[in-house]
Design a protein around this motif. Structure first.
Motif, PDB file in Angstrom:
ATOM      1  N   TRP A  85      13.130  -9.890  21.627  1.00 29.27           N
ATOM      2  CA  TRP A  85      12.647  -9.073  20.520  1.00 29.27           C
ATOM      3  C   TRP A  85      13.773  -8.406  19.759  1.00 29.27           C
ATOM      4  N   ARG A  86      14.734  -7.956  20.516  1.00 26.24           N
ATOM      5  CA  ARG A  86      15.790  -7.174  19.873  1.00 26.24           C
ATOM      6  C   ARG A  86      16.550  -7.961  18.824  1.00 26.24           C
ATOM      7  N   GLU A  87      16.645  -9.247  19.053  1.00 27.75           N
ATOM      8  CA  GLU A  87      17.427 -10.034  18.109  1.00 27.75           C
ATOM      9  C   GLU A  87      16.569 -10.661  17.026  1.00 27.75           C
ATOM     10  N   ALA A  88      15.289 -10.685  17.234  1.00 25.56           N
ATOM     11  CA  ALA A  88      14.419 -11.320  16.236  1.00 25.56           C
ATOM     12  C   ALA A  88      14.422 -10.516  14.954  1.00 25.56           C
ATOM     13  N   GLN A  89      14.451 -11.211  13.866  1.00 24.16           N
ATOM     14  CA  GLN A  89      14.514 -10.528  12.578  1.00 24.16           C
ATOM     15  C   GLN A  89      13.231 -10.727  11.798  1.00 24.16           C
ATOM     16  N   VAL A  90      12.870  -9.713  11.037  1.00 27.20           N
ATOM     17  CA  VAL A  90      11.687  -9.830  10.174  1.00 27.20           C
ATOM     18  C   VAL A  90      12.157  -9.790   8.734  1.00 27.20           C
ATOM     19  N   GLN A  91      11.626 -10.716   7.965  1.00 30.81           N
ATOM     20  CA  GLN A  91      12.011 -10.721   6.556  1.00 30.81           C
ATOM     21  C   GLN A  91      10.972  -9.943   5.759  1.00 30.81           C
ATOM     22  N   LYS A 142      14.628  -6.567  -3.490  1.00 31.94           N
ATOM     23  CA  LYS A 142      15.361  -7.605  -2.780  1.00 31.94           C
ATOM     24  C   LYS A 142      14.775  -7.845  -1.392  1.00 31.94           C
ATOM     25  N   PHE A 143      15.141  -8.980  -0.845  1.00 30.22           N
ATOM     26  CA  PHE A 143      14.731  -9.282   0.520  1.00 30.22           C
ATOM     27  C   PHE A 143      15.626  -8.541   1.500  1.00 30.22           C
ATOM     28  N   CYS A 144      15.060  -8.270   2.637  1.00 32.23           N
ATOM     29  CA  CYS A 144      15.803  -7.518   3.626  1.00 32.23           C
ATOM     30  C   CYS A 144      15.389  -8.006   4.998  1.00 32.23           C
ATOM     31  N   TRP A 145      16.313  -8.001   5.935  1.00 33.62           N
ATOM     32  CA  TRP A 145      15.983  -8.418   7.294  1.00 33.62           C
ATOM     33  C   TRP A 145      16.107  -7.222   8.237  1.00 33.62           C
TER      34      TRP A 145
END
Lengths: 115, 653
Positions: free
Chosen positions: B220-226, B299-302
């Motif tokens: 989870w910690r490394e998963a990114q949400v756009q 803008k998009f953000c992760w």
């Protein structure tokens, strides 16, 4: 009912097991039938609310079902559905016969709530 | 729980089981090698693992004996060895960290379940399981594998299975996969995302809800949400700003510790319409909030590894329903999915809850793609002219507009500390100035303490009349207020849908509404009239600093003859003398009321003032009937009994 069976229930169904058994102990499950043979189950939840569970498929009108089962696919079922299955197994269902119209209105009432 | 009932029994059994499990785990940790020659131990080798509804299912082969003496290569899978389906709970699975090819010892009490229509027996109650490390080779492998993330396939039970629709026609099945149903889409995505090679990179997700709810899960910690950044704003921190008001001119002085502190926040929305407020680092007021808005909005953000501060629901504090409700929810299936045409309309209500997330300290978790162009999902603030805003029906609607600030006043309520006082801005724009009647020419905008203002804005406002852009101000009950999450900008944002609003500076002189029967307190107006009386006791004069206008000069400590200005920290050599006097006017526009004006700059009355102050006498004849106007004033109060309006002459910015 042997202990192993109870523990087995706990293993598979996790947090649903004890509340479901409690519902069975309290005889909260009612099988509602109509002359045409249609059946559904009504479970009196712990909050006092009446939830409807279908017999032909896995469905319950409680928010936990909607969330944990349908949306998150985290649980197999909710405590009400489990209570229905268990009540059927131990024969602890209360029986209620209603007319076709009454059964229809129960089913439709759920729809209205959803809408 | 019913006494003697099944539930009570299970509770007791469960408690006993729990203590047995924790004892076992403790034993496992401390005693690495438990002899496996106890009877009843099930030895299995895992072939495949997947997860289903929080239970980990391991397809295993049962082994006759522990292959302790054999190296892994020697263990050949004997086709005749029975296959088992072993179930592990989440906790056991986390404890075991099993992988295919691992050998597990399952100690009693475990249970075997034989289903009626299945060949493979199921093993349950596997709490007392232990992984067996066969040799140094596997121990080393264990260590390295333990560091990399192991993503286990999640077997999602389709709705068709849940609702037992499996026996329907295949054709129907085909249709249901094309059908744009809500529940299916995220599940399909789940299957795609999670079916991974164990050492794959973490997937980029586009669902905030999923990210929030899988908190704590593996990877989870490394998963990114756009997400798309819909708005950038600041929320106030505990310290406020200090301000002074000297006579009629407000001056702002930053706090000695460097300024006001606030927290930079982003309102983000994922592809499914879910909102979240992400609280980032603290800013001091010297930081340019405007720049962040310009660079980041749209803008998009992760986001990765956010900490969940709160889950707010509509109606509770923190749920910025007004900003969220001014933004619509996009179609449920994002356009990037493999669907042909989306026939659903987008009139969906805003979600009833919103997560407030924050970054973990010390780790950079928010990446904004500044280079990329603005996302299609961005909803810039809709700008309207003030005339249109005044006509909006309803309460608590967010509105954005550009307006010229004419006058600024600090609300002086003595019970409220100075850094929490409201500022009243009097603004106008071309839509109001051009109108003849029934609509006011100037509107008051109240800026509450919860609306964060940068020092740039504050300085700009107190110096000269400026065009200020108000983003997401609140309109309701006939008033415009700037609250939390409203942002004041000095420059028009690059992207905003201006529905016929003219955001250019006003040319020509600004006109105020004239004093009349509809004038209310705390507004500004212009008046003209004739002097009918003078309140001599209110005649007052005081020296002010010629540099900054500070009216609270003090005696110089060194030389008591000189005046000292604390704001400039210098001696005032040539102070400017200011005078004030209250006069009664008769105004034809509001003839029924007594109009009381505190004048101080009116040229027509200058002589009168001077005379009064220095000679204590004046020529009544020279004053009575004298025409005064057009005077710009701030209305202090309007009373009906007695019918009186108290005003104060002001100078517009």
């Amino acid at each position: 009912v042997p202990d192993e069976l109870l523990l087995g229930l706990k293993f598979i169904f996790g947090p649903c097991a004890v509340p479901a058994l409690d519902l069975v102990d309290q005889r909260s499950v009612t099988r509602v039938t109509s002359p045409s043979g249609r059946t559904l189950y009504q479970v009196l939840g712990s909050s006092g609310k009446l939830y409807t569970c279908y017999s032909s498929c896995h469905f319950c009108t409680c928010p936990a079902f909607e969330f944990s089962v349908l949306q998150k696919s985290e649980s197999l079922l909710c405590k009400h559905i489990l209570a229905v299955y268990l009540s059927r197994a131990v024969g602890a269902c209360q029986e209620l016969s209603v007319s076709e119209e009454q059964l229809t209105s129960i089913l439709l009432a759920e729809e209205e709530e959803e809408g | 729980l019913c006494r003697g009932g099944l539930a009570e029994r299970l509770c007791r059994l469960q408690n006993r089981e729990r203590s047995a499990i924790s004892f076992w785990r403790h034993q496992c940790i401390s005693d690495a090698k438990i002899p496996s020659d106890k009877s009843g131990v099930l030895i299995v080798k895992i072939l495949e693992i997947f997860e289903e509804c929080t239970i980990q299912v391991a397809i295993c082969q049962q082994l006759e004996q522990s292959p302790a003496t054999l190296s892994p290569e020697d263990v050949v899978i004997n086709a005749e060895e029975p296959i088992l389906k072993v179930l592990f709970t989440r906790e056991t699975a986390a404890h075991l960290k099993s992988r295919p090819q691992d050998v597990i010892h399952i100690y009693p009490p475990w249970q075997k379940l034989l289903l009626r229509n299945a060949d493979v027996p199921v093993i349950m109650n596997t709490y007392f399981s232990q992984k067996v490390l066969l040799s140094e080779y596997s121990e080393a492998r264990e260590k390295t594998c333990g560091l990399t993330k192991m993503l286990i396939r999640k077997n999602i039970i389709s709705l068709a299975q849940t609702f037992r629709l499996d026996d329907l026609d295949d054709e129907l099945h085909q249709k249901s996969s094309d059908n744009q149903q809500v529940a299916c889409a995220p599940q399909i995505r789940n299957n795609c995302n999670l079916k991974q090679h164990p050492l794959a990179q973490s997937a980029v997700n586009d669902s905030l809800l999923e990210m929030v709810e899988s908190q704590g899960a593996v990877g989870w910690r490394e998963a990114q949400v756009q997400v798309v950044i819909q708005r950038v704003y600041c929320l106030p921190a505990r310290q406020g700003y200090r301000s002074h008001i000297q006579g009629n001119k407000p001056l702002y002085k930053p706090m000695s510790n460097g300024g006001m502190f606030c927290r930079l926040c982003l309102l983000v929305q994922d592809a499914y319409g879910m909102f979240s407020e992400v609280q980032l680092q603290s800013l001091s007021s010297t930081d340019d909030i405007e720049q962040y808005c310009r660079r980041w909005e749209g803008k998009f953000c992760w986001l990765a590894g956010m900490k969940i501060l709160q889950r707010t629901t509509r109606g509770r504090r923190g749920y910025n329903v007004f900003v969220i409700s001014s933004l619509s929810v996009p179609p449920l299936i994002p356009p990037s999915a493999k669907s042909k045409s989306i026939s659903m309309t987008t009139n969906l209500p805003p979600p009833s809850f919103c997560y407030i997330l924050t970054v973990r300290s010390g780790e950079v978790h928010v990446e904004v793609d500044e280079e990329e162009q603005i996302s299609n999902l961005y909803q810039p603030p809709a700008v309207h002219g003030l005339k249109e805003i005044l006509r909006i029906d309803g309460c608590n609607k967010r509105c954005s507009f550009g307006a010229q600030v004419l006058y600024l006043r600090l609300q002086t309520k003595h019970s409220v500390p100075i850094n929490q006082r409201e500022i009243l801005l009097f603004v106008t724009d071309s839509t109001l100035q051009d109108v003849v009647h029934m609509i006011p020419k100037v509107v008051a905008v109240a800026v509450t303490a919860s609306c964060v203002l940068s020092t740039d804005i504050i300085e700009a406002l107190s110096v000269a009349s400026r065009l200020v852009f108000f983003k997401d101000a609140l309109w309701g009950n006939g008033k415009i207020i700037c609250v939390e999450r409203t942002v004041l900008l000095l420059q028009k944002p690059l992207l905003c849908s201006a529905a016929g609003a003219d955001l250019s500076e006003l040319t020509g002189p600004v006109r105020l509404d004239e004093l009349d029967s509809t004038t209310q307190a705390n507004s500004i107006c212009a008046l003209r009239g004739t002097v009918v009386g003078v309140n001599e006791s209110t005649a007052f004069s005081w020296p002010t600093c010629d540099r900054c206008g500070n009216g609270k000069l003090e005696l110089c400590p060194q030389d008591r003859e000189l005046l000292y200005c604390k704001q400039c920290s210098e001696v005032v050599v040539t102070p400017v003398l200011k005078m004030q006097l209250e006069v009664f006017l008769s105004c034809p526009s509001r003839s029924q009321s007594t109009v009381k004006v505190k004048v101080w700059q009116c040229p027509g009355l200058f002589v009168l003032l001077t005379m009064l102050l220095f000679t204590q006498t004046y020529e009544v004849q020279s004053v009575m009937g004298k025409e005064v106007g057009l005077l710009n004033c701030y209305v202090h109060s309007v009373t009906s009994h007695p019918n009186c309006v108290a005003l104060e002459e002001i100078v517009l910015l």
